[in-house]
Each structure stands twice: as structure tokens, then as C-alpha cells.
Design a protein around this motif. Structure first.
Motif, PDB file in Angstrom:
ATOM      1  N   UNK B 354       0.800 -10.423   1.808  1.00 20.48           N
ATOM      2  CA  UNK B 354      -0.307 -11.375   1.991  1.00 20.48           C
ATOM      3  C   UNK B 354      -0.637 -12.100   0.695  1.00 20.48           C
ATOM      4  N   UNK B 355      -0.746 -11.331  -0.393  1.00 23.59           N
ATOM      5  CA  UNK B 355      -1.164 -11.911  -1.662  1.00 23.59           C
ATOM      6  C   UNK B 355      -0.122 -12.858  -2.228  1.00 23.59           C
ATOM      7  N   UNK B 356       1.133 -12.412  -2.220  1.00 22.66           N
ATOM      8  CA  UNK B 356       2.186 -13.178  -2.866  1.00 22.66           C
ATOM      9  C   UNK B 356       2.671 -14.324  -2.005  1.00 22.66           C
ATOM     10  N   UNK B 357       3.585 -14.051  -1.085  1.00 24.99           N
ATOM     11  CA  UNK B 357       4.115 -15.137  -0.264  1.00 24.99           C
ATOM     12  C   UNK B 357       3.021 -15.848   0.531  1.00 24.99           C
ATOM     13  N   UNK B 358       2.024 -15.088   1.000  1.00 25.96           N
ATOM     14  CA  UNK B 358       1.007 -15.692   1.846  1.00 25.96           C
ATOM     15  C   UNK B 358      -0.080 -16.418   1.079  1.00 25.96           C
ATOM     16  N   UNK B 359      -0.280 -16.040  -0.192  1.00 20.65           N
ATOM     17  CA  UNK B 359      -1.377 -16.638  -0.962  1.00 20.65           C
ATOM     18  C   UNK B 359      -2.736 -16.277  -0.375  1.00 20.65           C
ATOM     19  N   UNK B 360      -2.809 -15.176   0.375  1.00 19.72           N
ATOM     20  CA  UNK B 360      -4.063 -14.785   1.021  1.00 19.72           C
ATOM     21  C   UNK B 360      -4.622 -13.555   0.315  1.00 19.72           C
ATOM     22  N   UNK B 361      -5.718 -13.742  -0.420  1.00 20.28           N
ATOM     23  CA  UNK B 361      -6.281 -12.628  -1.160  1.00 20.28           C
ATOM     24  C   UNK B 361      -7.175 -11.823  -0.245  1.00 20.28           C
ATOM     25  N   UNK B 362      -6.698 -10.655   0.147  1.00 22.17           N
ATOM     26  CA  UNK B 362      -7.486  -9.809   1.035  1.00 22.17           C
ATOM     27  C   UNK B 362      -8.179  -8.721   0.219  1.00 22.17           C
ATOM     28  N   UNK B 363      -9.508  -8.614   0.380  1.00 24.91           N
ATOM     29  CA  UNK B 363     -10.274  -7.574  -0.303  1.00 24.91           C
ATOM     30  C   UNK B 363     -10.441  -6.355   0.602  1.00 24.91           C
ATOM     31  N   UNK B 364      -9.903  -6.435   1.802  1.00 27.67           N
ATOM     32  CA  UNK B 364     -10.196  -5.349   2.734  1.00 27.67           C
ATOM     33  C   UNK B 364      -8.963  -4.800   3.420  1.00 27.67           C
ATOM     34  N   UNK B 365      -7.846  -4.806   2.721  1.00 28.01           N
ATOM     35  CA  UNK B 365      -6.599  -4.447   3.380  1.00 28.01           C
ATOM     36  C   UNK B 365      -6.568  -2.978   3.814  1.00 28.01           C
ATOM     37  N   UNK B 538     -10.425   3.917   4.602  1.00 26.52           N
ATOM     38  CA  UNK B 538     -10.589   2.464   4.775  1.00 26.52           C
ATOM     39  C   UNK B 538     -11.748   1.915   3.935  1.00 26.52           C
ATOM     40  N   UNK B 539     -12.141   2.660   2.919  1.00 28.64           N
ATOM     41  CA  UNK B 539     -13.269   2.234   2.093  1.00 28.64           C
ATOM     42  C   UNK B 539     -12.910   1.129   1.113  1.00 28.64           C
ATOM     43  N   UNK B 540     -13.965   0.524   0.521  1.00 31.49           N
ATOM     44  CA  UNK B 540     -13.775  -0.529  -0.474  1.00 31.49           C
ATOM     45  C   UNK B 540     -12.865  -0.055  -1.592  1.00 31.49           C
ATOM     46  N   UNK B 541     -13.072   1.184  -2.025  1.00 32.59           N
ATOM     47  CA  UNK B 541     -12.309   1.660  -3.174  1.00 32.59           C
ATOM     48  C   UNK B 541     -10.819   1.699  -2.884  1.00 32.59           C
ATOM     49  N   UNK B 542     -10.477   2.097  -1.658  1.00 37.97           N
ATOM     50  CA  UNK B 542      -9.068   2.129  -1.272  1.00 37.97           C
ATOM     51  C   UNK B 542      -8.493   0.710  -1.289  1.00 37.97           C
ATOM     52  N   UNK B 543      -9.259  -0.229  -0.752  1.00 39.32           N
ATOM     53  CA  UNK B 543      -8.809  -1.625  -0.753  1.00 39.32           C
ATOM     54  C   UNK B 543      -8.589  -2.109  -2.174  1.00 39.32           C
ATOM     55  N   UNK B 544      -9.548  -1.810  -3.035  1.00 40.04           N
ATOM     56  CA  UNK B 544      -9.448  -2.292  -4.409  1.00 40.04           C
ATOM     57  C   UNK B 544      -8.307  -1.605  -5.147  1.00 40.04           C
ATOM     58  N   UNK B 545      -8.126  -0.303  -4.865  1.00 42.61           N
ATOM     59  CA  UNK B 545      -7.021   0.392  -5.516  1.00 42.61           C
ATOM     60  C   UNK B 545      -5.686  -0.292  -5.197  1.00 42.61           C
ATOM     61  N   UNK B 546      -5.499  -0.622  -3.918  1.00 38.26           N
ATOM     62  CA  UNK B 546      -4.216  -1.241  -3.568  1.00 38.26           C
ATOM     63  C   UNK B 546      -4.114  -2.630  -4.185  1.00 38.26           C
ATOM     64  N   UNK B 547      -5.236  -3.326  -4.224  1.00 39.96           N
ATOM     65  CA  UNK B 547      -5.262  -4.657  -4.850  1.00 39.96           C
ATOM     66  C   UNK B 547      -4.874  -4.554  -6.324  1.00 39.96           C
ATOM     67  N   UNK B 548      -5.475  -3.574  -6.997  1.00 38.65           N
ATOM     68  CA  UNK B 548      -5.214  -3.410  -8.428  1.00 38.65           C
ATOM     69  C   UNK B 548      -3.758  -3.035  -8.665  1.00 38.65           C
ATOM     70  N   UNK B 549      -3.221  -2.175  -7.790  1.00 43.51           N
ATOM     71  CA  UNK B 549      -1.825  -1.774  -7.947  1.00 43.51           C
ATOM     72  C   UNK B 549      -0.907  -2.989  -7.871  1.00 43.51           C
ATOM     73  N   UNK B 550      -1.183  -3.870  -6.916  1.00 46.38           N
ATOM     74  CA  UNK B 550      -0.351  -5.066  -6.775  1.00 46.38           C
ATOM     75  C   UNK B 550      -0.509  -5.973  -7.995  1.00 46.38           C
ATOM     76  N   UNK B 551      -1.760  -6.123  -8.418  1.00 47.24           N
ATOM     77  CA  UNK B 551      -2.027  -6.963  -9.589  1.00 47.24           C
ATOM     78  C   UNK B 551      -1.304  -6.440 -10.814  1.00 47.24           C
ATOM     79  N   UNK B 552      -1.410  -5.139 -11.015  1.00 49.95           N
ATOM     80  CA  UNK B 552      -0.781  -4.545 -12.192  1.00 49.95           C
ATOM     81  C   UNK B 552       0.716  -4.795 -12.165  1.00 49.95           C
TER      82      UNK B 552
END
Lengths: 240, 615, 261
Positions: B354-365, B538-552
Motif C-alpha cells: 500500500x505504502x510503496x506501489x500504492x502511495x497509500x499511507x495507512x495508519x491502521x493496517x 489490532x491496536x494503534x501500536x501494532x499499526x505504528x510498529x508495522x509502519x515504522x518497520x517499513x519506514x526503517x
């Protein structure tokens, strides 16, 4: 009076791509210099480099006594260089008057101690259309009016050298004529001008000297008359 | 009647603190274009600092109010320091990196607060002269609420004056449009940004300080207010202060009355209102229709995902061989850890699509991860389904949820899309959390174990490995497929894609369902791996963790996010035994972002550049 | 014979401002038709209403007799309308060839596959289109690295994917050097004539307008003030007054006093 601008062996880069190669040019006080060249030749990059708006530049850049090679854009602007970008970049959500207010610098005197001759009223004399638009939002005026506003906004900062990036681009012929007259008036007031152009007719009407750029290199330096006489060069670099 | 009036007035009072925090976030976002996740923590710090100062000087009226103001200003200074040390270095970095960095700051300051003030909830002091109550139509209303009711409009008026009647305000508004041009006109942007950040954090802190006598201070208030503030800012319209005020009033009233009708579901109610507002007015109540934030074409070139080369193929061969041989080592813990890591990598890879090819920043994945886990757990618990059937149905169910969520979300873009995904994730989380009779609430669902044939550790390990690696490879193939090209086309230029006959929103919708289903697969496997499903999945923290992992790892790379997720998951395991491990994690994130603004994938390039500079 | 494209009483307001006011015109297949006028005259608004980016407040647009008023650009694509934007819109993260492959995959309905590899799809057909616009050499360059003139050519190739019968080109040569302009417009005229494709374009370069248009429509403040063949437009007093102006009053005078050089 205005200070001379001196650029020596300027090299500029976007990421790993080099856009300018050893560009050297001068602008004497009160002089009008034009940068010519095709699209992508490096005209805009040259102006942006002088203004400190490219990611990386190397070379000797002096404005009067000051070295501006490592200076940030806002400090260069405060020394008296005024930059008028190609895309106009008027603040769309601000009124015409607020746009002008933003252009005004905090200090009443600019870096070299000249008092600021520009006021709203003085600018509205130069660009009469703007006067009635004072309260309109920058985004709600026409392209020609925006071009006037962006020049006026820069003048509010009382520059002694004006960098104009393709001011005639995309404007109706009749607006180009009005603009040309206004720019000439600025020159007569003693401002130095460095403008990039694709429109040779417009450029030659204003400029004293010209530089021609091609793929980031200076190919011609001389007077406008010399350039007009050099048919071969014009064809090669400008395809005119 | 009187009761309802008092209830409305209480709503108005709580609107003020919300408005202060939201206004701060909005101002900072307007100028710096950073969605500041650390904002919530400044709100919390404001409350804690005010607690300390009022306990010293809060006995007199003057002392009390001065203490609140001094607390806000001092937290403003903390914000300023954060701006100077962290944010200032990343204004040019991609948007997602800035998010990651501010989340790192959030984690650090959260633990700093814990270290200074301890884990106990603090009781708010009483405001001198305002510690009693007044009677409104026969019902009591705390006098302090009256002060809060006055405070909101007062601050609104002050901000309006500042923004529309001073040159500084004109500069700030100009900066929201074109920072570079402002610099070329002689305005010192750095100074402007710093002052804006100071003002924004001080406002948040003031919000926290002002509500102290009403609500006290606790360590969860930062994260809680963050979700509410996002809702307020988005409902009001990103960057609009009057909009934030209106939205704060609306949300606060909703809470005040919602609690009477539907006491368990105020959070759901709030996010539903946000979803409705955004579908009707995609830019919020008073937000202006501005052009979708353009992604710089240079950033897009970096996200070009060339066809896999020899190096990448050999990497996969090696990785698969290593995973296949791992059980031979006989280390049971290594198997458990590797399973966890692989499932997190699958989650991150699906988010990366979603983030890369899709350009869709999801905060709740993580919502889809959690849906997969709960789908499996519910099937096993209530339908006595076999594991195989559950593993087949769970991704489908997660995909179905993604169909519904996606239908709303793809109508929006950019920050609004991100916020709406967060909102839906929160709604799903609250449903799971509050519907105790079915989902077990906080206690979760237990006893979700694999079928007997897969009950052996090694067999289950191979099952997870095959499915996770299969999912990851499917996602990678999708990037290079016609559908992947269609998603990238929509990201690169919506205008061109539509003029070429592509239905961009539909493509995005399908991409969300695809990524959601694979996240669901990861979740279902995770549930069987742990034998349970909890709301945390499915909490915010889990979503953010995965987001951060991708960002890193680096969005612009294909392998990077996999490494990022692997590393993140491993580090989380290693660190979680330490007492301030979240703070340490935050510190690591900030350092990594500052050192490698292009992600782990950018490390080789960064070293090459450094070598060239030395040579 | 029905006209290829006809607009009838097209209007658009933004807030209280009238951007386009009851515009009507017709154009034939194979015709080069230019709309010119000062900035803010409503050319782009007009264009965006024809191209599906904006819905008109009132009026009707038809394509070969079919009512296409307010259709999305996606729907227009299905009816054979190609579009070149004022600021070239391509997919910068893809190579030139991949840009065209996306278009071709869409045309042949192959965009939804997840398991195929996209890079092998319709490669030859894409290269053929690129050679047509003179970009054969650049097939494997990323679009983001192309010069502006080349991007404009990619746009043209993209709009040809669907074999359009109408091309809408908003300032097709803006930002190009004079020789690039001629090359592009020569190509466009050739396509228009050979494929019987109508070309509607706006342009600020008067050499392009008067050199290539069969007919010209002049707009001012959202209204049509003149329409006709180039010669008639050049001599039209009203057009001179609001747009073309009396010729440059700033012609360089040889030997005039100049500043220190």
C-alpha cells in the motif's frame, strides 16, 4: 548604489546529476544581463543557484564584498538580491496586499544601507492593475496579474539586483508588452537585472549583455548586439 | 431539562482542552507539513508539569494560573528542543520519515515521563476560587468548567488576531503554501518554524495543564488525546483553526451525550462521525480544497522497483534454504522467534504494497491483521472449525472488512486517507475491546491451537514459513505484475491514469483488499502460533510498529522493508526485557532516521557517499 | 454530416466569478482547432470541461453526435478522446516504454492480473508507438529523467494508445525550444490528417497557433470574441486590442545607449 554580482566556475547538482558546469558570469551595477538558452539548458538553475535554492552548488559567488556561496537563501535575499521565480509562486490564500507585506523585510534599510523607495503606492504606480486588486486573494487573480504581483512582492524587499526567471513565459502578447515596459522602468531607476528568457525579442529589448547556456555550459558571452549579429550561434544554441 | 443543559456545558468545557491541543497540531502541520505524533505526549507533559508546579505555587489564584502558564511555556521549550535537534534535520525528508521520527520522539518522552513522575495516576489539584460548583437549572456544575468554557473562545480569538492581523501571521500562512519562496523573499524559515513549533507545543501543553483539575494526569493520556486530536483536526479541516474549534465542540458534545445513550461506544461514535463527515466533506468541515500534496517526482523515481536481478534471486535462495534448515539446529526458542518475525514481515510486506506501489499511507493496517486473528479465533471458538478452514476463511474475512473500510477510505487521499484508516482501525479495536460477550474483551480469546497434525513445533514452523514466504513472494510478484503497474500508475499521476482509462479509486480499493487479506493471513497464523487473539493485535501500536518497520527499511526499496521488519521484530524481542525498552526503541528509531534518511535500503548509498567525501 | 466535437452553451462559474460563459463551437474530424486568449480568459476551464476534469454548470458537449457532457476523463478515454496536459503528466517512476505498456494493458483489458509479469506485455507495440513520436531510443529511460520536450512526446504517444479520434492538447508546446515545437506540431498535424483525428489545442506561442491551426477561436473573460481562419484572426481589430497588441514597442534599436558592459 547597487553592488556587482560575480559568479565564477559555478557547478550545481540535483542529487547526483550535475546541472551546471563551470558557469561564470558578471552583472555590473545598473546593468541588464539576459540568460538565453533552450528549455533545460540551465537558466533557471543558474538563477536558483545564485539565490541559494539548489541542493548543492560549488564555485565562487560574490555579491559586492560578500561571499554568498555558502549562504542561505534568506540571507542572500537580505543582502539585496531579489528573486522572481518562473512559476510565479504567489501565495494563493493571502490577499494581494498580504503578499506584498510578506515581501517586505523586517529592517527598514536593506543590507547596504539604502532606504526602501518601495511602498504600496509606489508599486501600484508601476503596476496599475494591482491597485484595484488589493483585497483579492492571490489565487483569484489572472496569470498576468500574478506575474506583476510576484515582481512587486520582490520589490517590496528593496533589492538592488533583480533575478527574473522567464518573466514573459505563458503570458498573452499584450501583457508581455506591459511587463516589458515595467521592467525597463526598473532598469532606468538603476536596478541591476539578470533575467532568463526564451523570447529573444523580449530579451534583446531589455538586455545590455547576454549569456547563452546549453546543457549547463556557457556557450556565448557578449553584448546583445553581438548575439543578434551571430546568426550561426543563434541557430546552434537557440535554434532561432 | 437542566440535566441536559449541564451535560452540554460539561461538553463545552472538555471541548476547550481538546481544541487547544488540536489547534497546536494544526498549526504545526500547516507550516511544517509534519503530522506530529509526538503532539500527544506534549499534552501529557503539560499536565504533569502543571501538577508539579501547582503543588508548589498553586494555593493562590495568581499562583495557580501562573503555574499553568509557566508549565505550558516550559513544555513549549521542550518542544523547541525537539524541533532543533530532530525535526529541523528532516524537513526535507519524505513525509513518512517525519512521521516515524515523531513517533520515536513520542516513545522517548513517554518513558521520560514515566521515569520522572512514576507510573501512578496523579490527581489534579483544585483551582483556588473555582473549587466549588454553581447550580444551573437545579443541577450542579463545577465552577472550573465555567473557566474552561471561557478559555476556548478566548484562545481562538487570540489565534485569529495573531494569524490575520500580524505580519508574523501572514508569514506563517505564506509558509503553509510555499516555504522555499518565503526564504527567497528574505524570511528566515528556520526561525519561523521554531517559533511555530514552540507555539504549537505550548498550546498542547496548555490544553493538558488546563484540564488537570478536571481529569488529572496519567501515562495513557498522550495516546488517548492523540486519537481524539486527529479526529478533531481532520473533521475540522487540516490547517483550519476555526474548523478545529467547531469540530472540538462537536466531538465533545458527542462524548457528553453519547455517554448517556451508548456508554460503551463513545470511541466508536466519535470515529463514525469522523467517517461520515469525511465521506460528505472530504476536506473536513472548514478545510479548503487544496491540491493533493504532490509527491516529488524525484522521490517517485526512487520508488521504481526494477525487475529482480541476480543478487536478489540469490538472496531469496539463501533465505529460503536457511529457513528450511533452521529446525535442524534444535533450538526451540529460535523457531518461535523466527515464526514471529516471519509473520511480522508478512504484515509489513502487505503494508508496504500500500505504502510503496500504492502511495497509500495507512495508519491502521494492523486492523486487518487483527481481523484475521479474530476471524480464526472466533471460527475455532464458536464453530469448532479446523485450522485449515480457519486459515482459508480468515484472509477472506479480513479482505471483506477491507472491502468495507476501503470503500470509505479510497475516497480520500494523503493525510486524510491516513487518518481515516486510523479511525476505522480504532472502531474495530473498540468493537473487539468492548463486545466482551463475544470477543472476551481485554481477556481475549484463548485456546486457538493448531490441528493435531500440525501441533508439532517443527511442522507448525514449516507451515508458517511456507505460508508467510509464499505470501511475501506473492506480494513481490504483484509489484511487477500488470496490477502492480496499475497501482503505481495511480500513485504517479492520477490525472494521467484516469485519462488512460484507469479507474484509479477502484485499483486502490482492490489493492487495499489484497493487502488486507494477506495481513489477515498473517494475523490468523499469529493467532494459531500464540494460541490466542487479543485486542492488542489490532491496536494503534501494532499499526505504528508495522509502519515504522517499513519506514526503517525504506519505502522505495522492495527488500528493505523486509529487512526493516525483521530487524524491528528482532529488536523488540531483545529489548522487551529492559525496563524502559519502548523509550530505547524510540531513541533507536530517531537515531536511525537521522543517520539514514532513506531507510536501511539507503545505508549502502550513504556509505558510498561518505567514502567518496573522504577520498 | 455531424461535427466531431460540438459544444453548445457551455458555462462554468467559480463562486461568483464566471469563468466560461455560454461557449459554443464545432469542429470537424481531421481539423486543427486552436483556442487562444489572455491568461484567465477561461481556456483551461473550457478544456477541463471538455476533457472530463470539470463538470459544466450548464450546456452540452457532444462527440460525433453522442452527448458526453460531464463525463469523466475515464469514460471519455473509452470513446476515443486523448489528452495532453498543460503540465506534462506521465508516470515518472516507470520507463518510457512501461508508461505506454500501462496504456496498452488497459486498452486490452489486461490490468488486473497479479501473476503475470508486466514488463513483457505489449512491449513491441509500445516501442512502435515510441518510434512514431521519435522516442525509440529513450524506451528504457525513466520518465522522471526525461527533458520536458521529450515528456510532451511521451504524452502524445500515450494519448495515441487508444487510437483516438479527438486529441485535446492544453499548451502542447509550452516550455519547448522552437525547433522542438515545430517537430512536435508537424507530427501532430500529420496524425490529424492521416488518421482523420480532430485536434483541439490552446497555445501561447503565436507562431505555433498561426502556423498550424486551421481555425482559431479567441476567448476573453469566458466569452468568444472571434472565430475564423488564422488570417482573419490576425487582422481582427478586437483581437488585437485585447490579446495580440500592437507589435512589440520594445524592438531593439541598434546603436542605442547601453549600460556599462
Amino acid at each position: 548604489m547597487a553592488e556587482p554580482l560575480e559568479v565564477q566556475s559555478l557547478n550545481s547538482y540535483y542529487g547526483s546529476a550535475q546541472a551546471l558546469f563551470d558557469v561564470s558570469l558578471q552583472v555590473a551595477p545598473g546593468e541588464a544581463v539576459v540568460l538565453l538558452g533552450r528549455n533545460g539548458a540551465g537558466k533557471s538553475t543558474t538563477l536558483k543557484s545564485i539565490m541559494g535554492l539548489v541542493p548543492r552548488r560549488e564555485g565562487r559567488l560574490r555579491f559586492g564584498e560578500r561571499d554568498i556561496a555558502a549562504m542561505q537563501a534568506y540571507r542572500i535575499a537580505r543582502l539585496g538580491l531579489g528573486y522572481v521565480p518562473e512559476e510565479r509562486r504567489v501565495f494563493a490564500a493571502l490577499t494581494v496586499e498580504e503578499n506584498l507585506l510578506v515581501g517586505q523585510k523586517e529592517q527598514t534599510k536593506s543590507g547596504d544601507g539604502r532606504t526602501n523607495p518601495w511602498s504600496f503606492e509606489r508599486l501600484f504606480q508601476l503596476f496599475p492593475n494591482l491597485a484595484e486588486l488589493r483585497g483579492r486573494l492571490g489565487g483569484h487573480i489572472s496569470g498576468g496579474e500574478q506575474q506583476m504581483l510576484t515582481i512587486a512582492r520582490t520589490l517590496m524587499g528593496n533589492p538592488s539586483l533583480l533575478l527574473l526567471d522567464e518573466p514573459s513565459e505563458g503570458l498573452a502578447p499584450i501583457i508581455v508588452q506591459q511587463l516589458g515596459a515595467a521592467i525597463k522602468e526598473l532598469k532606468d531607476m538603476g536596478l541591476s537585472l539578470l533575467l532568463s528568457e526564451q523570447n529573444l525579442k523580449f530579451a534583446s529589448a531589455i538586455g545590455d549583455r547576454a549569456y547563452v547556456l546549453e546543457s549547463g555550459h556557457v556557450r556565448f558571452a557578449g553584448t546583445v548586439d553581438q548575439l543578434l549579429a551571430d546568426e550561426e550561434g543563434r541557430r546552434r544554441w537557440l535554434s532561432l | 431539562m437542566g440535566f441536559y443543559v449541564v451535560q452540554a456545558l460539561t461538553g463545552l468545557a472538555s471541548a476547550s482542552a481538546l481544541f487547544l491541543a488540536a489547534a497546536g497540531l494544526s498549526i504545526i502541520f500547516g507550516v511544517t507539513r509534519i503530522v506530529n505524533f509526538a503532539h500527544g505526549v506534549f499534552y501529557m507533559l503539560g499536565a504533569y508539569m502543571a501538577w508539579t508546579l501547582t503543588s508548589q505555587f498553586g494555593d493562590s489564584v495568581l499562583g495557580f494560573w501562573l503555574a499553568l502558564i509557566v508549565a505550558s511555556l516550559s513544555i513549549g521549550v521542550v518542544g523547541l528542543l525537539v524541533e532543533l535537534t530532530v525535526l529541523r534535520r528532516i524537513y526535507q525528508a519524505p513525509e513518512l520519515f517525519q512521521l516515524t521520527a515523531t513517533f520515536g520522539v513520542f516513545l522517548i518522552l513517554q518513558d521520560v515521563t514515566l521515569a520522572i513522575w512514576g507510573p501512578e495516576d496523579l490527581l489534579g489539584p483544585r483551582a483556588p476560587m473555582l473549587d466549588g460548583s454553581v447550580t444551573v437549572l437545579g443541577h450542579p456544575l463545577p465552577s472550573y468548567d465555567l473557566a474552561l468554557i471561557v478559555l476556548g473562545p478566548l484562545v481562538l480569538a487570540g489565534l485569529w488576531f495573531l494569524f490575520y492581523r500580524t505580519r508574523w501571521g501572514a508569514l506563517v500562512r505564506a509558509a503553509t503554501e510555499d516555504r522555499e519562496m518565503l526564504g527567497a523573499l528574505g524570511v528566515n524559515q528556520r526561525l519561523l518554524f521554531s517559533t511555530v513549533f514552540f507555539l504549537g507545543t505550548a498550546l498542547a501543553a496548555f490544553g493538558g495543564a488546563a484540564q488537570l483539575p478536571k481529569g488529572g494526569a496519567d501515562l495513557l493520556m498522550g495516546l488517548n488525546i492523540l486519537a481524539s486530536v486527529f479526529v478533531v483536526v481532520v473533521v475540522g479541516g487540516m490547517g483550519s483553526i476555526p474548523g478545529a474549534f467547531l469540530a472540538a465542540l462537536l466531538i465533545a458534545q458527542l462524548n457528553a451525550f453519547g455517554i448517556l445513550i451508548f456508554p460503551q461506544g463513545t470511541l466508536v461514535l466519535m470515529f463514525l462521525v469522523m467517517a461520515v463527515v469525511l465521506v460528505i466533506r472530504p476536506k473536513g468541515l472548514l478545510g479548503k480544497a487544496e491540491g493533493a500534496s504532490r509527491i516529488e517526482s524525484r522521490a517517485l523515481i526512487e520508488a521504481a522497483y526494477p525487475a529482480p536481478g541476480v543478487w536478489e534471486r540469490s538472496f531469496w535462495a539463501l533465505a529460503i534454504a536457511a529457513l528450511a534448515l533452521l529446525p535442524l539446529a534444535g533450538d526451540a526458542f529460535a523457531l518461535v522467534l523466527t515464526k514471529d518475525i516471519l509473520l511480522f514481515v508478512l504484515l509489513a510486506a502487505s503494508l508496504h504494497f500500500l505504502l510503496g506501489p500504492g502511495g497509500l499511507v495507512s495508519f491502521g493496517h494492523a486492523a486487518f491483521f487483527g481481523c484475521g486473528a479474530y476471524a480464526a479465533a472466533l471460527l475455532v471458538t464458536y464453530a469448532e472449525s479446523s485450522m485449515v478452514l480457519a486459515l482459508l476463511l480468515a484472509p477472506l474475512l479480513a479482505g471483506c472488512v477491507a472491502i468495507i473500510v476501503g470503500w470509505f477510505c479510497v475516497r480520500l487521499s494523503g493525510v486524510y486517507f491516513a487518518m481515516l484508516t486510523l479511525a476505522f482501525a480504532q472502531v474495530l479495536w473498540s468493537i473487539v475491546f468492548q463486545w466482551t460477550s463475544v470477543t472476551g474483551g481485554d481477556d481475549g480469546l484463548l485456546g486457538v491451537w493448531p490441528d493435531t497434525w500440525a501441533n508439532d513445533d517443527t511442522v507448525f514452523y514449516y507451515l508458517v514459513t511456507v505460508l508467510a514466504i509464499g505470501g511475501i513472494l506473492l506480494l513481490r510478484q504483484a509489484v511487477h505484475s500488470p496490477f502492480g503497474f496499475a497501482t503505481r500508475a495511480g500513485r504517479d499521476s492520477m490525472l494521467r491514469a484516469e485519462a488512460l482509462g484507469l479507474h484509479v479509486k477502484q485499483v486502490q480499493h482492490v489493492a487495499m483488499v489484497f493487502a488486507g487479506a494477506l495481513a489477515g493471513l498473517a494475523g490468523a497464523l499469529y493467532a494459531f502460533s500464540k494460541g490466542s487473539a487479543f485486542p492488542d493485535y489490532m491496536g494503534i501500536e501494532m499499526s505504528f510498529d508495522s509502519l515504522i518497520a517499513v519506514m526503517l527499511g525504506g519505502v522505495q526499496s522492495l527488500l528493505g522493508p523486509l529487512f526493516g521488519a525483521g530487524l524491528f521484530s528482532w529488536a523488540a524481542h531483545e529489548l522487551s526485557t529492559l525496563s524502559y525498552w519502548r523509550g530505547i526503541l524510540g531513541l533507536l528509531i530517531v537515531v536511525l532516521v537521522l543517520a539514514f534518511p532513506r531507510g536501511l535500503a539507503g545505508i549502502p548509498a550513504a556509505f558510498r557517499a561518505a567514502r567518496e567525501r573522504l577520498a | 454530416m455531424t461535427a466531431l466535437l460540438s459544444a453548445d452553451g457551455l458555462s462554468k462559474h467559480f463562486g461568483g466569478v464566471i469563468a466560461v460563459d455560454a461557449m459554443s463551437f464545432e469542429m470537424a474530424a481531421g481539423e486543427m482547432f486552436a483556442i487562444i486568449g489572455p491568461n484567465g480568459a477561461g481556456k483551461s476551464t473550457c478544456f477541463n470541461m471538455l476533457g472530463g476534469q470539470l463538470k459544466p454548470d450548464s450546456g452540452r458537449v457532444s462527440l460525433a453526435g453522442e452527448d458526453i457532457t460531464g463525463m469523466t476523463s475515464r469514460a471519455l478515454w473509452g470513446r476515443g478522446v486523448g489528452r495532453a496536459f498543460q503540465i506534462a503528466a506521465t508516470f515518472p517512476s516507470m520507463t518510457v516504454c512501461e508508461n505506454l505498456q500501462v496504456g496498452l494493458m488497459r486498452r486490452y483489458g489486461r490490468l488486473w492480473s497479479i501473476l503475470r509479469s508486466a514488463r513483457k506485455q505489449y512491449r513491441e507495440e509500445a516501442e512502435h508507438l515510441l518510434r512514431l513520436v521519435g522516442l525509440g531510443e529513450a524506451a528504457d529511460k525513466l520518465c522522471g529523467y526525461l527533458s520536458y520536450g521529450d515528456l510532451k512526446r511521451v504524452e502524445l504517444a500515450l494519448s495515441l494508445v487508444n487510437e483516438p479520434r479527438l486529441l485535446l492538447m492544453d499548451e502542447p508546446t509550452a516550455g519547448m525550444a522552437p525547433d522542438e515545437r515545430r517537430a512536435l506540431m508537424d507530427l501532430v498535424v500529420r496524425l490529424a490528417r492521416e488518421r482523420e483525428c480532430g485536434v483541439l489545442f490552446t497555445e501561447h506561442d503565436m507562431d505555433v497557433v498561426f502556423g498550424y491551426a486551421d481555425r482559431i477561436l479567441v476567448m476573453q473573460s469566458g466569452r468568444r470574441i472571434a472565430e475564423g481562419p488564422p488570417d482573419a484572426i490576425r487582422d481582427n481589430r478586437q483581437v488585437q486590442a485585447v490579446y495580440l497588441g500592437q507589435d512589440f514597442s520594445l524592438e531593439p534599436v541598434p546603436g542605442s545607449v547601453r549600460g556599462a558592459a
